[in-house]
Design a protein around this motif. Structure first.
Motif, short mmCIF file in Angstrom:
data_model
loop_
_atom_site.label_atom_id
_atom_site.label_comp_id
_atom_site.label_asym_id
_atom_site.label_seq_id
_atom_site.Cartn_x
_atom_site.Cartn_y
_atom_site.Cartn_z
N TYR A 7 62.22 8.91 69.97
CA TYR A 7 61.34 10.00 69.58
C TYR A 7 59.88 9.60 69.74
CZ TYR A 7 59.17 13.74 66.95
OH TYR A 7 58.38 14.79 66.58
N LEU A 8 59.52 8.43 69.24
CA LEU A 8 58.13 7.99 69.32
C LEU A 8 57.67 7.79 70.76
CD1 LEU A 8 57.96 5.45 66.37
CD2 LEU A 8 56.81 7.67 66.51
N ARG A 9 58.49 7.17 71.58
CA ARG A 9 58.08 6.85 72.95
C ARG A 9 58.15 8.03 73.90
NH1 ARG A 9 61.13 1.03 73.20
NH2 ARG A 9 59.63 -0.03 71.87
N GLN A 10 59.20 8.83 73.80
CA GLN A 10 59.42 9.88 74.79
C GLN A 10 58.91 11.26 74.36
OE1 GLN A 10 60.50 8.96 77.77
NE2 GLN A 10 60.69 6.88 77.00
N VAL A 11 59.02 11.58 73.09
CA VAL A 11 58.64 12.91 72.64
C VAL A 11 57.18 12.95 72.19
CG1 VAL A 11 59.13 14.74 70.97
CG2 VAL A 11 61.01 13.43 71.98
N VAL A 12 56.79 12.00 71.38
CA VAL A 12 55.43 11.98 70.83
C VAL A 12 54.42 11.46 71.85
CG1 VAL A 12 54.00 10.99 69.00
CG2 VAL A 12 56.28 11.78 68.48
N GLY A 13 54.86 10.68 72.82
CA GLY A 13 53.94 10.15 73.81
C GLY A 13 53.39 8.79 73.43
N ASP A 14 54.11 8.11 72.57
CA ASP A 14 53.67 6.81 72.06
C ASP A 14 53.66 5.74 73.15
OD1 ASP A 14 53.25 4.52 70.50
OD2 ASP A 14 55.30 4.46 69.81
N GLY A 15 54.62 5.78 74.07
CA GLY A 15 54.72 4.73 75.07
C GLY A 15 54.95 3.39 74.38
N ARG A 16 54.17 2.41 74.72
CA ARG A 16 54.24 1.10 74.05
C ARG A 16 52.83 0.75 73.58
NH1 ARG A 16 59.08 -1.34 74.54
NH2 ARG A 16 60.41 -0.65 76.20
N ARG A 17 52.43 1.39 72.53
CA ARG A 17 51.06 1.20 72.03
C ARG A 17 50.89 -0.19 71.43
NH1 ARG A 17 51.54 3.31 66.18
NH2 ARG A 17 53.68 3.97 66.40
N PRO A 18 49.67 -0.69 71.50
CA PRO A 18 49.39 -2.00 70.90
C PRO A 18 49.65 -1.97 69.39
CG PRO A 18 47.57 -1.30 72.30
CD PRO A 18 48.51 -0.13 72.17
N ALA A 19 50.02 -3.13 68.85
CA ALA A 19 50.26 -3.24 67.41
C ALA A 19 49.03 -2.79 66.64
CB ALA A 19 50.61 -4.68 67.05
N ARG A 20 49.28 -2.21 65.51
CA ARG A 20 48.24 -1.72 64.58
C ARG A 20 47.42 -0.55 65.14
NH1 ARG A 20 47.38 -7.65 63.20
NH2 ARG A 20 48.70 -7.89 61.38
N THR A 21 47.88 0.06 66.23
CA THR A 21 47.22 1.26 66.73
C THR A 21 47.89 2.44 66.05
OG1 THR A 21 46.84 0.25 68.88
CG2 THR A 21 46.71 2.64 68.78
N PRO A 22 47.13 3.28 65.36
CA PRO A 22 47.74 4.42 64.66
C PRO A 22 48.44 5.37 65.63
CG PRO A 22 45.41 4.20 64.09
CD PRO A 22 45.69 3.23 65.19
N LEU A 23 49.51 5.99 65.17
CA LEU A 23 50.28 6.91 65.99
C LEU A 23 49.44 8.09 66.46
CD1 LEU A 23 52.99 7.77 67.16
CD2 LEU A 23 53.52 8.83 64.96
N VAL A 24 48.46 8.49 65.67
CA VAL A 24 47.67 9.67 66.01
C VAL A 24 46.91 9.50 67.33
CG1 VAL A 24 45.60 9.02 64.69
CG2 VAL A 24 46.13 11.43 65.03
N LYS A 25 46.52 8.28 67.68
CA LYS A 25 45.78 8.06 68.92
C LYS A 25 46.59 8.44 70.16
CE LYS A 25 42.91 4.95 71.43
NZ LYS A 25 42.43 3.71 71.80
N PRO A 26 47.82 7.90 70.34
CA PRO A 26 48.58 8.32 71.52
C PRO A 26 48.97 9.80 71.47
CG PRO A 26 49.85 6.76 70.20
CD PRO A 26 48.48 6.82 69.62
N GLN A 27 49.15 10.35 70.27
CA GLN A 27 49.45 11.78 70.18
C GLN A 27 48.29 12.59 70.74
OE1 GLN A 27 50.35 11.91 65.90
NE2 GLN A 27 52.28 12.86 66.42
#
Length: 81
Positions: free
Chosen positions: A16-36
């Protein structure tokens, strides 16, 4: 074509995080809201009648911790989809 598979709750959460939300493989400690925001995916919002019992209100933004809890990310927990 669609397959049915047994997956863990953690796998579902990661999908869900990688494919639906657009998270990909974000760097550690990067808030989810940024890739969203970068993917143009609006933040999830809580809806429903039982929110007050959980200390939530309709329209509150779903946090990453809440999302992981929602998918029941516990060791050995499995979900069939």
């Amino acid at each position: 074509m669609m397959d049915i598979a047994l997956i863990t709750a953690g796998q579902m959460c990661r999908y869900y995080l990688r494919q639906v939300v657009g998270d990909g493989r974000r760097p550690a400690r990067t808030p989810l809201v940024k890739p969203q925001e970068e993917a143009g995916v609006p933040a999830g919002r809580w809806m429903g009648r039982g929110l007050a019992a959980l200390g939530l209100a309709a329209g509150d933004v779903v946090t990453e911790a809440q999302l992981r809890n929602l998918f029941g990310r516990k060791a050995g927990t499995r979900m069939r989809i």
